[in-house]
Write a protein that holds these residues in place. Sequence first.
Motif, short mmCIF file in Angstrom:
data_model
loop_
_atom_site.label_atom_id
_atom_site.label_comp_id
_atom_site.label_asym_id
_atom_site.label_seq_id
_atom_site.Cartn_x
_atom_site.Cartn_y
_atom_site.Cartn_z
N HIS A 90 0.85 -1.19 0.00
CA HIS A 90 0.00 0.00 0.00
C HIS A 90 0.89 1.24 0.00
O HIS A 90 1.65 1.47 0.94
CB HIS A 90 -0.91 -0.01 1.22
CG HIS A 90 -1.98 1.04 1.19
ND1 HIS A 90 -2.79 1.31 2.28
CD2 HIS A 90 -2.39 1.88 0.21
CE1 HIS A 90 -3.63 2.28 1.96
NE2 HIS A 90 -3.40 2.64 0.71
N LEU A 91 0.78 2.04 -1.05
CA LEU A 91 1.61 3.22 -1.24
C LEU A 91 0.71 4.45 -1.26
O LEU A 91 -0.26 4.51 -2.01
CB LEU A 91 2.38 3.14 -2.57
CG LEU A 91 3.05 1.80 -2.89
CD1 LEU A 91 3.66 1.84 -4.28
CD2 LEU A 91 4.10 1.45 -1.84
N GLN A 92 1.04 5.46 -0.43
CA GLN A 92 0.24 6.68 -0.36
C GLN A 92 1.15 7.90 -0.39
O GLN A 92 2.26 7.87 0.12
CB GLN A 92 -0.59 6.70 0.93
CG GLN A 92 -1.61 5.57 1.04
CD GLN A 92 -2.26 5.55 2.41
OE1 GLN A 92 -1.68 5.05 3.37
NE2 GLN A 92 -3.46 6.11 2.51
N THR A 93 0.63 8.99 -0.95
CA THR A 93 1.37 10.26 -0.96
C THR A 93 0.44 11.41 -0.61
O THR A 93 -0.77 11.34 -0.84
CB THR A 93 2.00 10.55 -2.33
OG1 THR A 93 0.95 10.78 -3.29
CG2 THR A 93 2.88 9.41 -2.80
N TRP A 94 1.04 12.48 -0.06
CA TRP A 94 0.33 13.71 0.25
C TRP A 94 1.15 14.89 -0.27
O TRP A 94 2.39 14.86 -0.24
CB TRP A 94 0.15 13.86 1.76
CG TRP A 94 -0.86 12.94 2.37
CD1 TRP A 94 -2.14 13.24 2.74
CD2 TRP A 94 -0.67 11.56 2.74
NE1 TRP A 94 -2.75 12.14 3.30
CE2 TRP A 94 -1.88 11.09 3.30
CE3 TRP A 94 0.41 10.67 2.63
CZ2 TRP A 94 -2.03 9.79 3.77
CZ3 TRP A 94 0.26 9.37 3.07
CH2 TRP A 94 -0.96 8.95 3.63
N LEU A 95 0.46 15.91 -0.74
CA LEU A 95 1.10 17.15 -1.19
C LEU A 95 0.48 18.32 -0.42
O LEU A 95 -0.73 18.55 -0.50
CB LEU A 95 0.89 17.34 -2.69
CG LEU A 95 1.29 18.71 -3.26
CD1 LEU A 95 2.78 18.97 -3.07
CD2 LEU A 95 0.90 18.80 -4.74
N ASN A 96 1.31 19.00 0.34
CA ASN A 96 0.87 20.18 1.11
C ASN A 96 -0.41 19.90 1.89
O ASN A 96 -1.33 20.72 1.94
CB ASN A 96 0.69 21.37 0.17
CG ASN A 96 2.01 21.82 -0.43
OD1 ASN A 96 3.07 21.66 0.18
ND2 ASN A 96 1.97 22.38 -1.63
N GLY A 97 -0.46 18.72 2.52
CA GLY A 97 -1.53 18.39 3.44
C GLY A 97 -2.68 17.58 2.88
O GLY A 97 -3.50 17.08 3.64
N GLU A 98 -2.77 17.44 1.56
CA GLU A 98 -3.87 16.68 0.96
C GLU A 98 -3.35 15.42 0.29
O GLU A 98 -2.30 15.42 -0.35
CB GLU A 98 -4.62 17.53 -0.07
CG GLU A 98 -5.42 18.65 0.55
CD GLU A 98 -6.44 19.25 -0.41
OE1 GLU A 98 -6.73 18.60 -1.45
OE2 GLU A 98 -6.95 20.34 -0.14
#
Length: 245
Positions: A196-204
């Motif tokens: 399971h791979l997840q990313t966030w950009l500037n809080g979202e």
Amino acid sequence: MKTLVLSLLLAAPVLADHHQEAPTLPAGLPAEVDSDALTQAGFTSLFNGKDLTGWRKTGGTAEYEVVKDCIRGFGKNVKGNTFLRTDEEFGDFIFTFQFKFNDKSGNSGCMFRGLHKEPNEQNPDGRVTGYQCEHDNDKKVQRSWTAGIFDEARRGWLDPAKDASAEVKAAFTKQGEKLFDWDGWNTIVIKCEGNHLQTWLNGEQRANFVDNDEAHATAKGFIALQVHSGPSGDILWKNLYLKKL
């Protein structure tokens, strides 16, 4: 070190069915963090702020240096994608950092769980391959996919998928245009737990991908900063902290 403000209260818009999970930042990442708060929360700095101890360049003709408290990747007429990779490899983790473009004509990314292909005369380490968190600064193609997941030198785009509908891709770009700071620093969070791979950009939340491809799913590898091949590139990274899970 300046304070990073990472809000746990921001909610990302639903882009597709695979983005239905709660989009808040991972548990254990402080809401208002500096180096002391990150350390107390179990994060370790991957960059000592002085030199590139623990990192090494591989592939391509771009260069890397330390500028104040930042790692700078840069080059003109760059031949081959050039990476600055960690000596250490990581499996399950939460990784957070900031980056900005000095040169807005370039393209970049951050490899995670990176690997090398078989070495050859042109690249004695072997070409870098694996998961990449995109740093997308290409307005010419009307795309804003920063923090999307690209499979370098393997399958191509994973999230958004290369075969995703035009509507899903357009929604991902719309969110990216809203979030991305074209002139300042951008904060990325990457979480890997199993496949399971997840990313966030500037809080979202941006990417939320489960890799069920047994032939390519990667459980462990290095972190690497990229200067993409092309006429010019100049990128800064700072505040690189990782917590093993």
